[in-house]
Motif scaffolding. Sequence first.
Motif, PDB file in Angstrom:
ATOM      1  N   GLY A 166       0.447  -7.143   5.458  1.00 10.03           N
ATOM      2  CA  GLY A 166      -0.517  -6.782   6.502  1.00 10.03           C
ATOM      3  C   GLY A 166      -0.048  -5.624   7.348  1.00 10.03           C
ATOM      4  O   GLY A 166      -0.838  -4.758   7.748  1.00 10.03           O
ATOM      5  N   PHE A 167       1.239  -5.564   7.631  1.00 10.67           N
ATOM      6  CA  PHE A 167       1.783  -4.464   8.428  1.00 10.67           C
ATOM      7  C   PHE A 167       1.802  -3.163   7.640  1.00 10.67           C
ATOM      8  O   PHE A 167       1.462  -2.103   8.160  1.00 10.67           O
ATOM      9  CB  PHE A 167       3.195  -4.817   8.900  1.00 10.67           C
ATOM     10  N   ALA A 168       2.193  -3.242   6.357  1.00 11.49           N
ATOM     11  CA  ALA A 168       2.405  -2.025   5.576  1.00 11.49           C
ATOM     12  C   ALA A 168       1.127  -1.439   4.990  1.00 11.49           C
ATOM     13  O   ALA A 168       1.089  -0.242   4.684  1.00 11.49           O
ATOM     14  CB  ALA A 168       3.400  -2.307   4.453  1.00 11.49           C
ATOM     15  N   VAL A 169       0.087  -2.212   4.821  1.00 13.56           N
ATOM     16  CA  VAL A 169      -1.115  -1.720   4.149  1.00 13.56           C
ATOM     17  C   VAL A 169      -1.731  -0.525   4.882  1.00 13.56           C
ATOM     18  O   VAL A 169      -2.133   0.454   4.266  1.00 13.56           O
ATOM     19  CB  VAL A 169      -2.151  -2.851   3.966  1.00 13.56           C
ATOM     20  N   GLY A 170      -1.805  -0.535   6.147  1.00  9.37           N
ATOM     21  CA  GLY A 170      -2.404   0.585   6.883  1.00  9.37           C
ATOM     22  C   GLY A 170      -1.465   1.745   7.101  1.00  9.37           C
ATOM     23  O   GLY A 170      -1.881   2.812   7.548  1.00  9.37           O
ATOM     24  N   ASN A 171      -0.206   1.610   6.796  1.00 10.74           N
ATOM     25  CA  ASN A 171       0.785   2.643   7.096  1.00 10.74           C
ATOM     26  C   ASN A 171       1.258   3.420   5.874  1.00 10.74           C
ATOM     27  O   ASN A 171       2.120   4.280   6.007  1.00 10.74           O
ATOM     28  CB  ASN A 171       2.002   2.012   7.784  1.00 10.74           C
ATOM     29  N   PRO A 231       0.948   6.212   2.809  1.00 12.53           N
ATOM     30  CA  PRO A 231       0.214   7.473   2.711  1.00 12.53           C
ATOM     31  C   PRO A 231      -0.823   7.522   1.583  1.00 12.53           C
ATOM     32  O   PRO A 231      -1.838   8.209   1.699  1.00 12.53           O
ATOM     33  CB  PRO A 231       1.305   8.512   2.471  1.00 12.53           C
ATOM     34  N   GLU A 232      -0.613   6.796   0.510  1.00 15.70           N
ATOM     35  CA  GLU A 232      -1.510   6.858  -0.647  1.00 15.70           C
ATOM     36  C   GLU A 232      -2.231   5.513  -0.837  1.00 15.70           C
ATOM     37  O   GLU A 232      -1.661   4.451  -0.599  1.00 15.70           O
ATOM     38  CB  GLU A 232      -0.721   7.180  -1.922  1.00 15.70           C
ATOM     39  N   THR A 233      -3.466   5.551  -1.323  1.00 10.31           N
ATOM     40  CA  THR A 233      -4.250   4.339  -1.566  1.00 10.31           C
ATOM     41  C   THR A 233      -3.656   3.507  -2.697  1.00 10.31           C
ATOM     42  O   THR A 233      -3.632   2.278  -2.626  1.00 10.31           O
ATOM     43  CB  THR A 233      -5.703   4.723  -1.910  1.00 10.31           C
ATOM     44  N   MET A 280      -0.623   3.158  -3.445  1.00 10.80           N
ATOM     45  CA  MET A 280       0.546   2.438  -2.942  1.00 10.80           C
ATOM     46  C   MET A 280       0.118   1.134  -2.251  1.00 10.80           C
ATOM     47  O   MET A 280       0.808   0.118  -2.352  1.00 10.80           O
ATOM     48  CB  MET A 280       1.339   3.309  -1.976  1.00 10.80           C
ATOM     49  N   GLU A 281      -1.010   1.202  -1.547  1.00 15.58           N
ATOM     50  CA  GLU A 281      -1.507  -0.005  -0.892  1.00 15.58           C
ATOM     51  C   GLU A 281      -1.926  -1.054  -1.917  1.00 15.58           C
ATOM     52  O   GLU A 281      -1.620  -2.239  -1.760  1.00 15.58           O
ATOM     53  CB  GLU A 281      -2.683   0.349   0.024  1.00 15.58           C
ATOM     54  N   PHE A 282      -2.609  -0.604  -2.991  1.00 19.36           N
ATOM     55  CA  PHE A 282      -2.985  -1.539  -4.052  1.00 19.36           C
ATOM     56  C   PHE A 282      -1.758  -2.124  -4.747  1.00 19.36           C
ATOM     57  O   PHE A 282      -1.704  -3.318  -5.052  1.00 19.36           O
ATOM     58  CB  PHE A 282      -3.904  -0.867  -5.079  1.00 19.36           C
ATOM     59  N   ALA A 283      -0.745  -1.286  -4.975  1.00 20.47           N
ATOM     60  CA  ALA A 283       0.485  -1.762  -5.611  1.00 20.47           C
ATOM     61  C   ALA A 283       1.196  -2.771  -4.708  1.00 20.47           C
ATOM     62  O   ALA A 283       1.713  -3.789  -5.184  1.00 20.47           O
ATOM     63  CB  ALA A 283       1.399  -0.586  -5.928  1.00 20.47           C
ATOM     64  N   LEU A 284       1.208  -2.494  -3.418  1.00 17.53           N
ATOM     65  CA  LEU A 284       1.849  -3.408  -2.469  1.00 17.53           C
ATOM     66  C   LEU A 284       1.117  -4.752  -2.418  1.00 17.53           C
ATOM     67  O   LEU A 284       1.754  -5.816  -2.416  1.00 17.53           O
ATOM     68  CB  LEU A 284       1.898  -2.791  -1.074  1.00 17.53           C
ATOM     69  N   VAL A 285      -0.206  -4.723  -2.405  1.00 14.62           N
ATOM     70  CA  VAL A 285      -0.991  -5.961  -2.391  1.00 14.62           C
ATOM     71  C   VAL A 285      -0.767  -6.732  -3.691  1.00 14.62           C
ATOM     72  O   VAL A 285      -0.605  -7.958  -3.683  1.00 14.62           O
ATOM     73  CB  VAL A 285      -2.489  -5.662  -2.163  1.00 14.62           C
ATOM     74  N   GLY A 286      -0.724  -6.036  -4.829  1.00 17.96           N
ATOM     75  CA  GLY A 286      -0.459  -6.687  -6.126  1.00 17.96           C
ATOM     76  C   GLY A 286       0.924  -7.304  -6.164  1.00 17.96           C
ATOM     77  O   GLY A 286       1.106  -8.435  -6.639  1.00 17.96           O
ATOM     78  N   LEU A 287       1.924  -6.566  -5.664  1.00 18.57           N
ATOM     79  CA  LEU A 287       3.288  -7.110  -5.619  1.00 18.57           C
ATOM     80  C   LEU A 287       3.361  -8.313  -4.691  1.00 18.57           C
ATOM     81  O   LEU A 287       4.000  -9.324  -5.019  1.00 18.57           O
ATOM     82  CB  LEU A 287       4.266  -6.022  -5.156  1.00 18.57           C
TER      83      LEU A 287
END
Length: 187
Positions: free
Chosen positions: A46-51, A53-55, A57-64
């Motif tokens: 939740g903290f890292a998703v909005g911070n 730089p690339e979309t 990366m957010e999808f990869a972070l949510v998947g991980l």
Amino acid sequence: MSMTGPMQSGAPAEPPPERVVARVRRHARVLTVPVLVLLAVCAATGFAVGNLPETWMEFALVGLGALVVLVFTVLPYLSWLTRRYTITTRRLILRGGLFVAVRQELLHSRGYDVTVRRNWLQSVFGSGDVRINTGHDKPVVLVDVPNPNLVQRVLHDLQEQTNTLVAERRRFEQSAAPDGAAAWGGR
């Protein structure tokens, strides 16, 4: 010759129907780490998703994060949920297995030794391991059950009660056999 009238006097009563005495699972304390992992992953994601730089990366972070939650939270919870012990008036039933179901039964009439083992952490939380030694293969262990001394007492009482019923039935069968003949039909 069939009996149509009342039962013969002195005949043992029918055994009572099997009843469930207790259903036991491992102490819920083992779910503490999976819950902490879930909270940490949710907070970090939740903290890292909005911070980022690339979309992608957010999808990869949510998947991980979803993978970590699946492996370290959902699977341990399902493992805890599927492993259970049922104590009935005739037997002890052990069920477990997440992907392969395993069921084991121990009859009280067979006889076994029951011991309780507790480490310091189990003593603090009122749990312990109940070890059942049947004398054949390796012992069966009810791992980290709540109130293990009560489980041990119940198993001892049920075993004693079952052995009394079996002994009564054997005495009746031996007394009903004709003189000089074995109860199983020998000469």
